[in-house]
Write an enzyme that holds these catalytic residues in place. Structure first.
Site, short mmCIF file in Angstrom:
data_model
loop_
_atom_site.label_atom_id
_atom_site.label_comp_id
_atom_site.label_asym_id
_atom_site.label_seq_id
_atom_site.Cartn_x
_atom_site.Cartn_y
_atom_site.Cartn_z
N SER A 204 0.87 -1.14 -0.10
CA SER A 204 0.12 -0.07 0.04
C SER A 204 0.90 1.37 -0.03
O SER A 204 1.91 1.30 0.91
CB SER A 204 -1.10 -0.08 1.36
OG SER A 204 -1.62 1.13 1.38
N HIS A 206 0.35 4.42 0.85
CA HIS A 206 0.50 5.44 1.68
C HIS A 206 1.15 5.10 3.18
O HIS A 206 1.17 5.86 4.10
CB HIS A 206 -1.15 5.95 2.14
CG HIS A 206 -2.07 4.88 2.73
ND1 HIS A 206 -2.49 5.32 4.23
CD2 HIS A 206 -2.75 3.71 2.41
CE1 HIS A 206 -3.18 4.26 4.50
NE2 HIS A 206 -3.27 3.56 3.58
N CYS A 331 -7.79 1.46 11.53
CA CYS A 331 -8.96 1.20 10.58
C CYS A 331 -10.11 0.89 11.17
O CYS A 331 -11.17 1.17 10.65
CB CYS A 331 -8.56 -0.01 9.58
SG CYS A 331 -7.05 0.21 8.45
N1 PLP Z 1 -3.22 -4.73 5.40
C1 PLP Z 1 -2.80 -4.14 6.42
C2 PLP Z 1 -1.84 -5.08 7.07
C3 PLP Z 1 -2.87 -2.80 6.58
O1 PLP Z 1 -2.67 -2.32 7.99
C4 PLP Z 1 -3.77 -1.99 5.84
C5 PLP Z 1 -4.28 -0.58 6.32
O2 PLP Z 1 -4.16 -0.47 7.37
C6 PLP Z 1 -4.33 -2.71 4.71
C7 PLP Z 1 -3.85 -3.86 4.33
C8 PLP Z 1 -5.23 -1.83 3.84
O3 PLP Z 1 -4.41 -1.02 3.16
P1 PLP Z 1 -5.22 0.30 2.36
O4 PLP Z 1 -5.54 1.36 3.15
O5 PLP Z 1 -4.10 0.70 1.45
O6 PLP Z 1 -6.49 -0.03 1.98
#
Ligand code: PLP
Length: 392
Positions: A204, A206, A331
């Site tokens: 990812s 960001h 999240c």
């Molecule tokens: N996988 C993990 C381990 C993450 O920490 C995150 C986001 O916090 C994601 C996937 C999702 O990524 P994105 O925010 O780019 O959708």
């Protein structure tokens, strides 16, 4: 007013100056990368340069990088029964995930609910390899010989680094394919797709200092392909993902990938020293429990709790002091719910409710860690006084 202290890099990283400059320059390029004229070719060139940088970050091949809208989409794309190596036709029939995966993996992508199995973790927050081996053997005994295993390289809440290379060896021996969510690991620890043995890897942008809203799914081998892509459309990304590419985001992603790769060793050492300083302070002066402390962890991540202090209250109190941290996974912040990661590790609910994550990044300085410690020690005394029956 004192400057804010940002210690929530696992939620999102500050956009790197080099990524910002590259993305801004890309905004001035007008062409659609699928167009054959000069403007289109200029945009295409930018994407292909970025693709090479993103591939290099994980030791992969540029042609095997599929750009997506982020880690969530890359995970959803990876978790598909409809993938094949060369001319296989049978779909993948089972998905094994660890209990501590990101919600975008736990959701299972396009696998039906009943085809998804969860593998437990040990108390230190690492996937239980014996349980994984047993699950693979059970599936083989039932004639299900085409599973997909999805594991994260490092956990977003605890920072605990998973034994993915060992897991991949077990999975491959059982005929499974392996997807690794390296979103939190990339740029912080080594994550070579070949050394790990991942068939697919998620990144990812960001989390490494690119703009938000861009990511990638990287294949180890060109022969692996999706027979029914998640997003069908105009054939972009070699048919793997329809839709005009996010040129600005992709260019920022490429610049960030190049920058973190160049600084990796130095940053890792600096980050480890800062985290040690933070944890030494927490342990000595605030009776904090650090989760996953004895396991290998990302150099930038500390998840801790002090018995009797609720994370939601503490995060707000710290925010008022000018310090940004998060409670458990960012999240899920906004929704107050116990961390599924700590629950899987067997952490008692009351303590888990106090889990606070401090995650550091390339601009974090010692003085910021010290400001956090000073504030935390002061606030924790007040917060404890408010809890009936708990002495400060
Ligand atoms: N996988 C993990 C381990 C993450 O920490 C995150 C986001 O916090 C994601 C996937 C999702 O990524 P994105 O925010 O780019 O959708």
């Amino acid at each position: 007013m004192a400057e804010r202290v940002y210690l929530d890099w696992n939620a999102t990283a500050q956009v790197r100056a080099d990524a910002q400059a590259a993305a801004a320059a890309a905004l001035a390029v007008c062409g659609n990368p699928s167009s054959v004229h000069a403007e289109g070719r200029a945009a295409r060139r930018l994407i292909e340069e970025a693709r090479a940088h993103v591939a290099a970050l994980v030791g992969g091949e540029p042609r095997n990088v599929v750009f997506t809208s982020g880690g969530t989409e890359a995970n959803a794309m990876a978790l598909s029964p409809f993938m094949a190596i060369t001319d296989e036709t049978k779909p993948r029939d089972r998905l094994l995930v660890s209990a501590i995966e990101h919600p975008s993996v736990l959701a299972g992508g396009r696998f039906p609910r009943e085809a998804i199995e969860t593998v437990p973790v040990t108390a230190d927050g690492r996937v239980d390899l014996a349980a994984l081996e047993a699950a693979l053997a059970r599936l083989a005994a039932k004639g299900r010989k085409r599973p997909l295993v999805s594991l994260m390289l490092a956990n977003n809440e605890t920072g605990v680094v998973q034994p993915v290379a060992a897991a991949a060896a077990l999975a491959h021996a059982a005929g499974a394919l392996v997807h690794v969510d390296a979103v939190q690991a990339a740029g912080r620890i080594a994550c070579d797709i070949n050394e790990i043995g991942a068939d697919l890897m998620t990144l990812s942008g960001h989390k490494i200092g690119a703009p938000r809203g861009v990511g990638a799914l990287i294949k180890r081998d060109q022969a692996l392909h999706f027979t029914d892509p998640l997003i069908r459309g105009g054939g972009q990304e070699r048919g793997a993902r329809g839709g005009t590419e996010n040129v600005t985001g992709i260019v920022g992603f490429g610049a960030a990938a190049m920058a973190v790769r160049a600084a990796a060793a130095e940053e890792q050492a600096r980050m480890t020293a800062l985290r040690q300083r933070l944890e030494a302070g927490l342990r000595a002066r605030a009776q904090a429990v650090v989760f996953g402390a004895d396991a290998p962890r990302l150099p930038n991540t500390t998840l801790f709790a002090v018995a009797g202090i609720k994370a939601e209250t503490a995060v707000i109190a710290l925010d008022l002091e000018g310090i940004a941290v998060s409670s458990g996974a960012a999240c899920s912040s906004g929704k107050v719910q116990a961390s599924h990661v700590l629950a899987a590790m067997g952490v008692e609910g009351v303590l888990a409710q106090g889990a606070i994550r401090a995650s550091l990044g390339p601009t974090t300085r010692e003085s910021e860690v010290d400001r956090f410690l000073e504030a935390w020690i002061r606030l924790s005394k007040t917060l404890l006084k408010r809890q009936p029956g708990i002495a400060a």
